[in-house]
Motif scaffolding. Sequence first.
Motif, PDB file in Angstrom:
ATOM      1  N   CYS A   1      88.998  57.515  86.204  1.00 43.14           N
ATOM      2  CA  CYS A   1      89.278  57.765  84.792  1.00 43.14           C
ATOM      3  C   CYS A   1      90.627  58.441  84.621  1.00 43.14           C
ATOM      4  CB  CYS A   1      88.190  58.650  84.171  1.00 43.14           C
ATOM      5  SG  CYS A   1      86.585  57.839  84.080  1.00 43.14           S
ATOM      6  N   SER A   2      91.360  57.990  83.613  1.00 44.56           N
ATOM      7  CA  SER A   2      92.648  58.574  83.280  1.00 44.56           C
ATOM      8  C   SER A   2      92.427  59.826  82.433  1.00 44.56           C
ATOM      9  CB  SER A   2      93.486  57.570  82.493  1.00 44.56           C
ATOM     10  OG  SER A   2      92.955  57.429  81.183  1.00 44.56           O
ATOM     11  N   PRO A   3      93.478  60.609  82.194  1.00 45.26           N
ATOM     12  CA  PRO A   3      93.348  61.775  81.314  1.00 45.26           C
ATOM     13  C   PRO A   3      92.904  61.420  79.898  1.00 45.26           C
ATOM     14  CG  PRO A   3      95.341  61.949  82.628  1.00 45.26           C
ATOM     15  CD  PRO A   3      94.785  60.562  82.855  1.00 45.26           C
ATOM     16  N   THR A   4      93.091  60.155  79.485  1.00 47.06           N
ATOM     17  CA  THR A   4      92.649  59.726  78.151  1.00 47.06           C
ATOM     18  C   THR A   4      91.270  59.066  78.209  1.00 47.06           C
ATOM     19  OG1 THR A   4      93.786  57.615  78.386  1.00 47.06           O
ATOM     20  CG2 THR A   4      95.007  59.403  77.293  1.00 47.06           C
ATOM     21  N   PHE A   5      90.604  59.206  79.351  1.00 48.74           N
ATOM     22  CA  PHE A   5      89.260  58.675  79.586  1.00 48.74           C
ATOM     23  C   PHE A   5      89.170  57.158  79.522  1.00 48.74           C
ATOM     24  CE2 PHE A   5      88.652  63.100  78.540  1.00 48.74           C
ATOM     25  CZ  PHE A   5      87.957  63.509  79.672  1.00 48.74           C
ATOM     26  N   ASP A   6      90.252  56.496  79.901  1.00 43.55           N
ATOM     27  CA  ASP A   6      90.222  55.067  80.180  1.00 43.55           C
ATOM     28  C   ASP A   6      89.667  54.984  81.605  1.00 43.55           C
ATOM     29  OD1 ASP A   6      90.768  52.299  80.356  1.00 43.55           O
ATOM     30  OD2 ASP A   6      92.663  52.747  81.349  1.00 43.55           O
ATOM     31  N   CYS A   7      88.550  54.311  81.794  1.00 43.19           N
ATOM     32  CA  CYS A   7      87.863  54.313  83.091  1.00 43.19           C
ATOM     33  C   CYS A   7      87.653  52.894  83.612  1.00 43.19           C
ATOM     34  CB  CYS A   7      86.524  55.039  82.964  1.00 43.19           C
ATOM     35  SG  CYS A   7      86.663  56.746  82.409  1.00 43.19           S
ATOM     36  N   PRO A   8      88.706  52.266  84.160  1.00 42.60           N
ATOM     37  CA  PRO A   8      88.558  50.907  84.676  1.00 42.60           C
ATOM     38  C   PRO A   8      87.688  50.880  85.928  1.00 42.60           C
ATOM     39  CG  PRO A   8      90.695  51.784  85.264  1.00 42.60           C
ATOM     40  CD  PRO A   8      90.054  52.786  84.350  1.00 42.60           C
ATOM     41  N   THR A   9      87.054  49.740  86.155  1.00 41.15           N
ATOM     42  CA  THR A   9      86.212  49.516  87.323  1.00 41.15           C
ATOM     43  C   THR A   9      86.720  48.286  88.063  1.00 41.15           C
ATOM     44  OG1 THR A   9      84.301  50.412  86.160  1.00 41.15           O
ATOM     45  CG2 THR A   9      83.846  49.052  88.072  1.00 41.15           C
ATOM     46  N   VAL A  10      86.733  48.370  89.392  1.00 41.68           N
ATOM     47  CA  VAL A  10      87.125  47.252  90.237  1.00 41.68           C
ATOM     48  C   VAL A  10      86.012  47.045  91.256  1.00 41.68           C
ATOM     49  CG1 VAL A  10      88.806  46.432  91.933  1.00 41.68           C
ATOM     50  CG2 VAL A  10      89.583  47.735  89.979  1.00 41.68           C
ATOM     51  N   GLU A  11      85.676  45.790  91.525  1.00 38.72           N
ATOM     52  CA  GLU A  11      84.641  45.480  92.514  1.00 38.72           C
ATOM     53  C   GLU A  11      85.098  44.323  93.383  1.00 38.72           C
ATOM     54  OE1 GLU A  11      80.781  43.219  91.683  1.00 38.72           O
ATOM     55  OE2 GLU A  11      80.104  45.303  91.824  1.00 38.72           O
ATOM     56  N   ILE A  12      84.882  44.446  94.711  1.00 38.89           N
ATOM     57  CA  ILE A  12      85.132  43.322  95.609  1.00 38.89           C
ATOM     58  C   ILE A  12      83.988  43.224  96.608  1.00 38.89           C
ATOM     59  CG2 ILE A  12      87.643  43.442  95.394  1.00 38.89           C
ATOM     60  CD1 ILE A  12      87.726  44.452  98.281  1.00 38.89           C
ATOM     61  N   THR A  13      83.746  42.010  97.061  1.00 35.20           N
ATOM     62  CA  THR A  13      82.731  41.738  98.079  1.00 35.20           C
ATOM     63  C   THR A  13      83.391  40.915  99.172  1.00 35.20           C
ATOM     64  OG1 THR A  13      80.958  41.741  96.442  1.00 35.20           O
ATOM     65  CG2 THR A  13      80.507  40.625  98.528  1.00 35.20           C
ATOM     66  N   THR A  14      83.119  41.268 100.423  1.00 35.48           N
ATOM     67  CA  THR A  14      83.707  40.552 101.546  1.00 35.48           C
ATOM     68  C   THR A  14      82.774  40.630 102.748  1.00 35.48           C
ATOM     69  OG1 THR A  14      85.747  40.261 102.819  1.00 35.48           O
ATOM     70  CG2 THR A  14      85.010  42.515 102.487  1.00 35.48           C
ATOM     71  N   GLU A  15      83.004  39.756 103.707  1.00 34.44           N
ATOM     72  CA  GLU A  15      82.247  39.814 104.957  1.00 34.44           C
ATOM     73  C   GLU A  15      82.945  40.777 105.910  1.00 34.44           C
ATOM     74  OE1 GLU A  15      81.910  36.720 108.396  1.00 34.44           O
ATOM     75  OE2 GLU A  15      80.357  36.224 106.904  1.00 34.44           O
ATOM     76  N   ILE A  16      82.147  41.611 106.566  1.00 35.23           N
ATOM     77  CA  ILE A  16      82.677  42.524 107.581  1.00 35.23           C
ATOM     78  C   ILE A  16      81.887  42.330 108.869  1.00 35.23           C
ATOM     79  CG2 ILE A  16      83.436  44.240 105.896  1.00 35.23           C
ATOM     80  CD1 ILE A  16      81.000  45.972 106.786  1.00 35.23           C
TER      81      ILE A  16
END
Length: 147
Positions: free
Chosen positions: A127-142
């Motif tokens: 979250c940024s100081p202005t409460f913009d809260c982006p989300t990122v998701e990734i899936t991969t084989e390990i």
Amino acid sequence: MMNLKSRASITGVFAAVLTLMSVAAPAHAADLTILDIGNGTLVRKGIAVEVPVTFVCPADSIETGLNLEVREDFGNGDFAAAGQGVGGFTCTGESQTITVTAPATSKGGAVPLKIGKATATVLMQVCSPTFDCPTVEITTEIKIKNK
């Protein structure tokens, strides 16, 4: 009592602030990137797995969180899973790596993880100081290996 001119002035300032906040939000979101989910290492005979996660997040982030889910399918519906959330880390604005230790979990008790292929998913939010809260998701084989 406030006159019409004062109300218009306050409304204009408020609109300008909202515009600036909405313009700043995408920049914060663009600076959040998961670069890599590394291979896992078994901990204590498979009761947990350590997985390095490399990411970049904005240095001005005030709230941070990262969740790791690992699933290893053994066939015939049998699987082992591990999951762990991490929060409170400091974003530097540069590439950084944290190692997440995820305990094995499943319905009815823990099933040990094994050496082999697994699917890893990382969900990250800051979250940024202005409460913009982006989300990122990734899936991969390990790959999961012994220490």
